[in-house]
Design an enzyme around this catalytic site. Structure first.
Site, short mmCIF file in Angstrom:
data_model
loop_
_atom_site.label_atom_id
_atom_site.label_comp_id
_atom_site.label_asym_id
_atom_site.label_seq_id
_atom_site.Cartn_x
_atom_site.Cartn_y
_atom_site.Cartn_z
N CYS A 170 0.80 -1.24 0.00
CA CYS A 170 0.00 0.00 0.00
C CYS A 170 0.82 1.28 0.00
O CYS A 170 0.49 2.23 -0.70
CB CYS A 170 -0.89 0.06 1.23
N ASN A 344 21.07 -24.63 4.39
CA ASN A 344 21.20 -24.08 3.04
C ASN A 344 21.99 -25.05 2.16
O ASN A 344 21.59 -25.38 1.04
CB ASN A 344 21.91 -22.72 3.12
N ASP A 356 23.21 -19.27 -2.78
CA ASP A 356 24.34 -18.35 -2.88
C ASP A 356 25.52 -18.88 -2.09
O ASP A 356 26.68 -18.73 -2.49
CB ASP A 356 23.96 -16.98 -2.28
N GLY A 1083 -12.62 2.61 -8.09
CA GLY A 1083 -12.64 3.71 -9.05
C GLY A 1083 -12.18 5.03 -8.48
O GLY A 1083 -12.44 6.08 -9.08
N GLU A 1259 -5.97 6.14 -7.88
CA GLU A 1259 -5.47 5.39 -9.03
C GLU A 1259 -4.56 6.17 -9.99
O GLU A 1259 -3.56 5.64 -10.46
CB GLU A 1259 -6.65 4.82 -9.82
#
Ligand SMILES: Cc1cc2nc3c(=O)[nH]c(=O)nc-3n(C[C@H](O)[C@H](O)[C@H](O)COP(=O)(O)OP(=O)(O)OC[C@H]3O[C@@H](n4cnc5c(N)ncnc54)[C@H](O)[C@@H]3O)c2cc1C
Ligand code: FES
Ligand code: FES
Length: 1326
Positions: A170, A344, A356, A1083, A1259
């Site tokens: 957000c 890992n 990695d 909207g 928007e």
């Protein structure tokens, strides 16, 4: 289970731990239970949110503490509770954000500052951020040097780094970073973004207040023995002998350390025994001698990093320091704190995990110690990785890292290229190179030997490029040698078939090797050396500065930047989301079984007989729909959708059934294991592309009853083309989909009530439509269905159609079983069923003059709408509105909504508009390239006049004075120093060949439509006010604006004692039986419509109260609000007012304006990008709440950055979503947002047609992220120019289409996959 005294210590047969100071003893629990499962189902602490269940989002972060008797100190660290197994926490203290502070005991300064810096919108991510940051604070404050009063010892950079692993969909991160930095002594609050704190008045923070409240308990519990419990199937060996005996019994054992591996390999398997490896001294030790440093395999990666750094600094060993620095990009802090180095490596060895760490250790020549049976052996990393997969009984004991850097001739570097530079993303390729070199007499560098390791590129394990190593051995490095090494490495690094982007990964291998080797040639040359070191430096920068400017409004307290309502309880984790509502007794849980085929008959659903999942209560399908009901799942403006594809599936992701089980976990496992029997015989092939839709004439029509949704063409296209000096004919653009990635996935709870009624709590943007769908499905009246929605953990358009189906499925199951049924859809399933943004294929023809003036545009657009019509007819309408941002002269189009057998596409933030705006920008970029003009000049030349604006947008254009774009544009060009920076960018590009910059300025013209909304305002006896609106709070701050608007309108009665009226106003949850006609929230205009509705209600109340107020004022001389209301109640004045706001038809639509400048830097070697700076000016009319609007602008922009730069929502050849997890779908993180982000909310005076003169903000700013895309494109153009300068003939043109999203592979491909080779060719050219 829960106890409050701390006297009893665990005896090893029971699991003992505590949460927020409450002691728990557990004697029976499934050992695969995670901490998150337990907290959410067995404690009141619901702040730990499930965002992904994969370790990829941070919504579930908690802080663990444990007393370490050896060090005599309490260790405090964050972990992801979704992966941490409960049984691994014996003797631990667990703190959630409720434990830091709450409504009852007072909030923690972290909560206060997150709220005050506007750092919480939907709030679903906020508890996790608070805890990640708290862990950093708790550890920083242990230092000897006391921090200045009110601050911690964290630096601003550390404060920000502490939360880089957490995701927020957000906010755009800037306010979160600022809230964290406000604790840093080196940050000046003046430099931080908008907040409510006056200078020097930050909520006080004293590290002493955080003296660990639970240390006392930890100390007691650590004296207890380790957990060995048959009933829990959990064993904790404390010696290798015990371990050997435990693993030797042939049972199905699970060796476990941090359990983070299950984030990647989702396990449905059931084990007989869990064996915790963390208490065996050999696996926990760290030892060192002159040869190197050895870590026990159970050592957490974060502690490996700190040990290596310490050792590296102490010995000035750069190799160790560099390994540590690389490891800091592995996962995120809260994963590294529990993930072990051994786990890992075992994943890498046994299951080809793209590690990695394996690559790093392979390059430095590490060895590992193994326990096989009762035998210990030590083997090299090469033998370990290249050997056969470890047996289940084999145990990795330790890892030895040699000391190599004696300050002489050993050189080491490591590399990785990943979507998020600072971690929390697996790399496309990683590499680590070690070289032992000598200097020749002539000053050259000769290689004694080299170890060159590459990994994560689609191989079984990290590999050494031995051919290159052999080639380099004994050679003196020259450009010729370099060229040959590059040629060989390209042959050595070969991804397996099926690996994505194989050519890109190979080119990375070239880039990394080249970067490494060039450090040895002609080190004095700035061309080589200077610019490459800059490559490394740039990606480490943090998001550091931001400025927000706002101006106040005329309607106090409307226009005040007050913090979002409930932000503080979102931070403290007390805000209740649907899945936080405690389960009623006998509650069951459901999960969706979806189709994996696009078009197939469903013959049945069954479960594997061999290992049938446990806990299944029922499988709900269309067959159980009651008499009078229908197979009805969702309704929308243009048509309905079925709930279950009971006969034939329409798309992969179509819902087939709903498995109901005793727990959510059991339901999820069952749904995953469900076997659907498909039959495709005799069916036509599915339509999976827009081209196939065209061949089959498979289209949706715009409904005849919505003629206004047919977009209008403008002018005469042929005439416009005839006027053109230049033409671009039939160029194609394709745009993909995007997933919402709301942090809270789809969820609902249905509770059967008396008299055939159903109460449903639903996380939905349109409760009214859920009510309709459930009533239709169950065959009852709508008044039998009460749908309640309090708040959503994000939505972005994604909680309309699919949310209805989830709620309806729960209601149907609840009705059949006469028991409450709830469902919280897991992330992977959610991503598969969601649908997302509409993908499309665009073909355009454009005509333009030599001056850059556009004369005509025609576009043919094929939109993939998926199977159901949903709200797709809006898309062409909105798309064309976006496209019309420029004066094209004439505009014509042919847009087809294709009906396909893909998942039904739905609204996603800025639906259609983002594509329309993008198409316009893509065309302008091409026109500018062809004319060799500045793209910004072409834009400016084609801005609308107020006349052409009317022509293109009709009544939405409004008065000429409202057309603020030219003013915004000029302001922005000036305030962002666009011209000066354009020159600086040119200079930068001239002097750098490996990094290129681009700067771009993009406008937005965005049409919105205001719809009708109901509201209700009631005044209670004590003068407090309760408000209901037909809108849903989903993080956009609507309730805050509604509260302000109600206060403003009621204040017009002008009584005393109204100063704090805003405190007395509460906006309550949406309830479909209380306030009807709520419709859909979306909207961008619902907030203003709801404000308008409550203003109408408040005005009615003021009218009813005014006569009494006048009388009382006359009698008493003055009048308090509370007295007025008390008297009004006595006199039976109606103090509840309902209203339905309906905008005037002439003011229903209006245009929003804004513009953004973004400066972007790309790494030509890897395709990595960083946004150096973004400036936005956005016209909010008179903002209803500038803090809320600023949050919308930044958050929306960041979602746009995701669309344009990162998010690949991909499907397989049957239309099934394949990027369905946090592992392969990358929304922006704090790493990806602009390093400098300046935004200004423009106050554009009195707008009589708008609600309190305000305009939308939710928007339109998303579209402005196109400035980032155009900036990247500009930088790529520079790289291509460079390539041309080296004599390359292909891929050098400035006229090209850069794909969206411009991911690393896309950028690199357009810069030239063989950029390095071209450079070398040029150097070697005679
Ligand atoms: C979100 C996320 C992002 C990540 N990103 C990266 C990344 O960018 N780069 C990278 O390299 N890694 C990455 N990882 C992988 C991470 O490093 C590993 O998950 C972790 O190190 C595994 O350690 P663990 O203690 O949790 O192992 P566990 O999950 O407990 O165990 C993993 C497996 O190893 C076995 N096992 C564990 N220890 C031993 C042992 N001593 N002997 C024998 N078998 C053993 C277990 O039985 C199990 O099968 C990421 C992980 C997550 C969750
Ligand atoms: S829910 Fe645990 S990290 Fe996402
Ligand atoms: S506030 Fe962060 S996800 Fe909504």
């Amino acid at each position: 289970m829960e106890k409050n005294d701390f006297a009893v210590a665990g005896d090893g047969s029971r699991l003992v731990f505590e949460v927020n100071g409450k002691r728990f003893e557990v004697e029976e629990v499934d050992p695969s239970t995670t901490l998150l499962d337990f907290l959410r189902s067995a404690t009141p602490f619901k702040s730990v949110k499930l965002g992904c269940g994969e370790g990829g989002c941070g919504a579930c972060v908690v802080v663990l503490s444990r007393f370490n008797p050896v060090l005599n100190q309490t260790e405090i660290f964050s972990v992801s509770s979704c992966l941490t197994l409960l049984c691994s926490l014996n003797g631990f203290s667990i703190t959630t954000t409720e434990g830091l502070g709450n409504t009852k005991h007072g909030f923690h300064p972290i909560h206060q500052r997150f709220a005050g810096f506007h750092a919480s919108q939907c709030g679903f991510c906020t508890p996790g951020f608070c805890m990640s940051f708290f862990s950093a604070l708790a550890n920083a404050d242990t230092s000897a040097q006391p921090p200045p009063s009110g601050f911690s010892n964290l630096t601003a950079s550390q404060a920000q780094t502490a939360v880089t692993g957490n995701l927020c969909r957000c906010t755009g991160y800037r306010p979160i970073a600022d809230a964290c930095k406000s604790f840093a002594a080196d940050a000046d609050i003046e430099d931080l973004g908008m907040n409510v704190f006056a200078k020097g008045e930050l909520p006080p923070y004293d590290p002493e207040d955080d003296v660990w409240p639970y240390v006392r308990v930890c100390k007691q519990e650590c004296s207890s023995t380790v957990l060995n419990s048959e009933s829990l199937s959990w064993f904790t060996p404390v010696s290798l002998e015990e371990l050997s005996s435990l693993v030797a019994d042939g049972a199905r054992n699970k060796l476990v350390v941090g359990n983070t591996g299950t984030g990647y390999y989702k396990e449905a398997e059931r084990y007989d025994k869990y064996i915790d490896l963390r208490y065996i001294p050999e696996l926990l030790m760290v030892t060192k001698d002159e040869s190197g440093i050895e870590f026990g395999a159970a050592f957490p990666i974060s502690r490996v990093i700190s040990s290596l750094k310490e050792e590296g600094e102490g010995k000035s060993d750069l190799v160790l320091t560099k390994i540590a620095q690389h490891m800091e990009r592995v996962a995120s802090i809260f994963i590294r704190n529990s993930a072990s180095i051994g786990g890992n490596l075992v994943m890498a060895q046994r299951r080809s995990f793209p590690s990695d760490i394996a690559t790093l250790l392979l390059a430095v020549g590490s060895t590992v110690a193994l326990l096989r049976g009762r035998t210990q052996e030590r083997i090299t990393m090469d033998e370990f990785l290249y050997g056969p997969p470890l047996a289940p009984t084999d145990v990795l004991l330790s890892v030895h890292i040699p000391f190599l850097d004696s300050g002489s001739r050993v050189c080491f570097e490591s590399y990785r290229a990943a979507p998020r530079p600072l971690g929390n993303a697996l790399p496309y390729l990683n590499a680590a190179f070690l070289a032992d070199v000598s200097f020749t007499e002539s000053g050259g560098v000769s290689f004694n030997y080299a170890r060159l390791a590459f990994g994560a590129y689609g191989t079984d394990h990290a590999t050494r490029a031995r051919e290159v190593e052999e080639y380099l051995a004994g050679k003196t490095l020259t450009v010729e040698v370099l060229d040959e090494a590059v040629r060989i490495v390209k042959l050595s690094v070969e991804p397996k078939d099926g690996t994505t982007h194989p050519a890109y990964r190979k080119s990375l291998a070239v880039s990394f090797l080249f970067s490494f080797l060039t450090t040895f040639i002609d080190v004095s040359s700035p061309t080589f050396f200077g610019s490459l070191s800059e490559v490394a430096a740039a990606s480490n920068e943090e998001t550091d500065t931001a400025k927000q400017l706002v101006e106040s409004s005329d309607y106090y307290p409307v226009g005040e930047p007050i913090p979002k309502v409930e932000a503080i309880i979102q931070a403290s984790g007390e805000a209740v989301y649907v899945d936080d509502i405690p389960s009623p007794p006998r509650c069951l849980h459901g999960a969706l079984v979806y189709s994996t085929k696009p078009l197939a008959r469903v013959k049945g659903v069954s479960f594997e007989a061999v290992q049938e999942p446990s806990g299944i209560v029922d499988v709900i399908s269309a067959k159980v729909i009651p008499q009078g009901g229908q197979n009805f799942g969702a309704t929308a403006l243009f048509g309905s959708e079925y709930l279950f594809a009971d006969d034939t599936t329409a798309s992969a992701g179509d819902i087939i059934a709903f498995v109901v089980a005793r727990s959510q976990k059991e339901a999820n496992v069952a749904a995953r294991m469900a076997q659907v029997d498909y039959d495709t015989q005799g069916l036509d092939p599915p339509i999976l592309t827009v081209e196939e839709a065209v061949e089959n004439s498979s289209f949706f029509d715009t409904p005849f009853y919505e003629p206004h949704l047919k977009p209008e063409m403008v002018g005469d296209f042929s005439k416009g083309m005839a006027e053109a000096d230049h033409k671009i004919l039939s160029q194609e653009i394709t745009l993909g989909s995007q997933y919402y990635f709301y942090m809270e996935t789809q969820t609902a709870l249905a509770i059967p009530d008396e008299d055939n009624c159903m109460v449903v709590y639903s996380s939905v943007q349109s409760p009214e439509y859920v009510q309709i769908a459930i009533a239709r499905c169950l065959g009852v009246s709508e008044h039998n269905v009460r749908v309640i929605t309090r708040r959503l953990g994000g939505a972005f358009g994604g909680k309309c159609q699919r949310a209805m189906k989830v709620a309806t499925a729960c209601a149907l199951a609840a009705q059949k079983l006469r028991r409450p049924v709830r469902s919280y859809i897991d992330r992977n399933a959610d991503m598969i069923i969601a649908g997302g943004r509409h993908p499309m294929k665009i073909t355009y023809t454009v005509g333009f003059k030599e001056s850059g003036k556009l004369t005509a545009l025609h576009v043919d657009i094929l939109i993939d709408a998926g199977f159901f019509i949903d709200v797709s007819p809006f898309i062409p309408y909105m798309l064309v509105a976006g496209l019309k941002k420029y004066d094209w002269g004439a505009l014509s189009f042919d847009i087809k909504l294709c009906k396909t057998n893909n998942t039904s596409k739905s609204m996603m933030r800025a639906p259609g508009d983002v594509q329309g705006n993008f198409i316009a920008e893509a065309i302008v970029e091409r026109v500018a390239s062809l004319l060799s003009m500045e793209a910004s000049s072409v834009r400016e030349i084609n801005f609308h006049t107020s006349e052409s604006l009317k022509l293109f947008y009709a009544e939405a254009a409004g008065e000429a004075s409202e057309y603020t774009l030219p003013r915004i544009w000029d302001d922005l060009i000036r305030s962002s120093c666009y011209m000066e920076r354009t020159v600086a960018v040119e200079q930068f590009n001239r002097s750098n060949i490996w990094r290129k910059r681009g700067i771009s300025c993009v406008p937005v013209v965005y049409k919105v439509t205001v719809s009708g909304k109901p509201g209700k305002v009631s005044i209670l006896n004590d003068g407090s006010v309760v408000v209901e609106v037909g809108g849903i709070e989903m993080g956009q701050g609507m309730y805050t604006k509604v509260k302000q608007a109600t206060t403003y309108a009621l204040s017009l009665i002008k009584c005393d004692g109204m100063d704090n009226l805003i405190e007395k106003v509460r906006v309550v949850q949406s309830d479909t039986l209380s306030l009807v006609q709520g419709g859909l929230t979306g909207g961008s205009t619902t907030s203003e419509a709801c404000c308008a509705a409550v203003i109408q209600c408040s005005t009615l109340l003021v009218e009813r109260l005014s006569p009494l107020a006048t009388t009382l004022k006359d009698e008493q001389g003055s009048l308090e609000w509370n007295d007025l209301i008390r008297e009004a109640h006595k006199q039976s004045i109606n103090l509840a007012a309902n209203s339905y706001f309906l905008p005037e038809s002439t003011s229903k639509q209006y245009l929003n304006y804004g513009a953004a400048v973004s400066e972007v830097e790309i790494c030509v070697l890897t395709g990595e990008k960083s946004i150096l700076r973004t400036d936005i000016i956005y016209d909010c009319g008179q903002s209803l709440n500038p803090a809320v609007d600023m949050g919308q602008i930044e958050g929306s922009f960041t979602q746009g950055v995701g669309f344009f730069m990162l998010e690949e929502y991909l499907t397989n050849e049957e239309g099934l979503v394949t990027t369905n997890s946090t592992w392969d779908y990358k929304i922006p993180s704090l790493d990806n947002v602009p390093k400098e982000f300046n935004a200004k909310v423009l106050h554009t005076g009195h707008l009589p047609d708008r609600v309190l003169s305000s305009k939308a903000s939710g928007e339109p700013p998303l579209v402005l992220a196109a400035s980032v895309y155009c900036g990247i494109r500009a930088a790529v153009v520079e790289a291509r120019k460079q390539l041309k300068g080296w004599g390359a003939t292909q891929g050098t043109d400035a006229d090209f289409q850069l794909d969206v999203p411009a991911t690393l592979p896309v950028v690199k491909q357009h810069c030239g996959l063989d950029y390095v080779e071209a450079y070398l060719r040029n150097l070697l050219a005679p």
